[in-house]
Design a protein around this motif. Structure first.
Motif, PDB file in Angstrom:
ATOM      1  N   SER A   1      37.012  59.703  45.940  1.00 45.62           N
ATOM      2  CA  SER A   1      37.872  59.433  44.790  1.00 45.62           C
ATOM      3  C   SER A   1      39.131  58.680  45.212  1.00 45.62           C
ATOM      4  CB  SER A   1      38.238  60.726  44.085  1.00 45.62           C
ATOM      5  OG  SER A   1      39.065  61.535  44.897  1.00 45.62           O
ATOM      6  N   SER A   2      39.272  58.438  46.505  1.00 40.14           N
ATOM      7  CA  SER A   2      40.418  57.690  47.003  1.00 40.14           C
ATOM      8  C   SER A   2      40.175  56.191  46.856  1.00 40.14           C
ATOM      9  CB  SER A   2      40.651  58.021  48.479  1.00 40.14           C
ATOM     10  OG  SER A   2      41.696  57.239  48.992  1.00 40.14           O
TER      11      SER A   2
ATOM     12  N   ASP B   1      44.211  67.042  49.143  1.00 41.54           N
ATOM     13  CA  ASP B   1      43.221  67.030  50.220  1.00 41.54           C
ATOM     14  C   ASP B   1      41.899  67.661  49.787  1.00 41.54           C
ATOM     15  OD1 ASP B   1      42.700  66.171  52.800  1.00 41.54           O
ATOM     16  OD2 ASP B   1      43.050  68.168  53.645  1.00 41.54           O
ATOM     17  N   GLU B   2      41.925  68.502  48.761  1.00 44.39           N
ATOM     18  CA  GLU B   2      40.714  69.173  48.300  1.00 44.39           C
ATOM     19  C   GLU B   2      39.898  68.338  47.319  1.00 44.39           C
ATOM     20  OE1 GLU B   2      42.105  72.874  46.794  1.00 44.39           O
ATOM     21  OE2 GLU B   2      42.722  73.587  48.781  1.00 44.39           O
ATOM     22  N   LEU B   3      40.457  67.224  46.842  1.00 46.04           N
ATOM     23  CA  LEU B   3      39.700  66.326  45.962  1.00 46.04           C
ATOM     24  C   LEU B   3      38.619  65.613  46.769  1.00 46.04           C
ATOM     25  CD1 LEU B   3      42.535  64.668  43.855  1.00 46.04           C
ATOM     26  CD2 LEU B   3      40.971  66.465  43.133  1.00 46.04           C
TER      27      LEU B   3
ATOM     28  N   ARG C   1      45.039  62.302  40.830  1.00 48.32           N
ATOM     29  CA  ARG C   1      45.578  61.939  42.146  1.00 48.32           C
ATOM     30  C   ARG C   1      47.033  61.491  42.030  1.00 48.32           C
ATOM     31  NH1 ARG C   1      41.785  61.649  46.153  1.00 48.32           N
ATOM     32  NH2 ARG C   1      43.224  60.605  47.527  1.00 48.32           N
ATOM     33  N   ALA C   2      47.343  60.702  41.001  1.00 47.57           N
ATOM     34  CA  ALA C   2      48.705  60.218  40.805  1.00 47.57           C
ATOM     35  C   ALA C   2      49.661  61.385  40.559  1.00 47.57           C
ATOM     36  CB  ALA C   2      48.754  59.230  39.649  1.00 47.57           C
ATOM     37  N   ALA C   3      49.226  62.365  39.742  1.00 44.86           N
ATOM     38  CA  ALA C   3      50.066  63.520  39.440  1.00 44.86           C
ATOM     39  C   ALA C   3      50.307  64.361  40.696  1.00 44.86           C
ATOM     40  CB  ALA C   3      49.420  64.368  38.356  1.00 44.86           C
ATOM     41  N   LEU C   4      49.268  64.561  41.481  1.00 44.53           N
ATOM     42  CA  LEU C   4      49.418  65.360  42.702  1.00 44.53           C
ATOM     43  C   LEU C   4      50.301  64.657  43.732  1.00 44.53           C
ATOM     44  CD1 LEU C   4      45.797  66.757  43.140  1.00 44.53           C
ATOM     45  CD2 LEU C   4      47.836  68.030  42.477  1.00 44.53           C
ATOM     46  N   LYS C   5      50.177  63.334  43.827  1.00 47.73           N
ATOM     47  CA  LYS C   5      51.029  62.584  44.750  1.00 47.73           C
ATOM     48  C   LYS C   5      52.484  62.659  44.326  1.00 47.73           C
ATOM     49  CE  LYS C   5      47.906  59.126  46.660  1.00 47.73           C
ATOM     50  NZ  LYS C   5      47.631  57.697  46.788  1.00 47.73           N
TER      51      LYS C   5
END
Length: 89
Positions: free
Chosen positions: A43-44, A37-39, A24-28
């Motif tokens: 997981s948030s 959005d597909e995760l 998530r950090a890498a995608l952000k």
């Protein structure tokens, strides 16, 4: 005391947050909002709720101890929390 299913759901969310944290950090950082959005929604990190470690109570949570106020009071009066005692003046 919270139902076991509620406590289990919370543990599952905590596990998923830890599992997907780096991704998530890498995608952000990359700004890839579509992939983010597909995760899985659980997981948030914002889906987590502070709950008492012993009873699962969501209200009256004391972050420093990780307990609800009710459990904290019981344990403090029984002398189970070091360094905590009832105030008197």
């Amino acid at each position: 005391m919270a139902k076991e299913s509620v406590k289990a759901r919370q543990r599952k969310r905590e596990h998923m947050v830890a599992q997907y944290a780096e991704k998530r950090a890498a995608l952000k950082a990359a700004g890839e909002w579509q992939a983010l959005d597909e995760l899985p929604k659980n997981s948030s990190k914002v889906r987590l709720k502070n709950r008492c470690q012993l009873t699962g109570r969501p209200k009256g949570y004391m972050r420093y101890f990780g307990l609800s106020r009710v459990t904290f009071r019981e344990m403090a009066l029984n002398g189970k929390i070091p360094g905590v005692r009832k105030a008197s003046w």
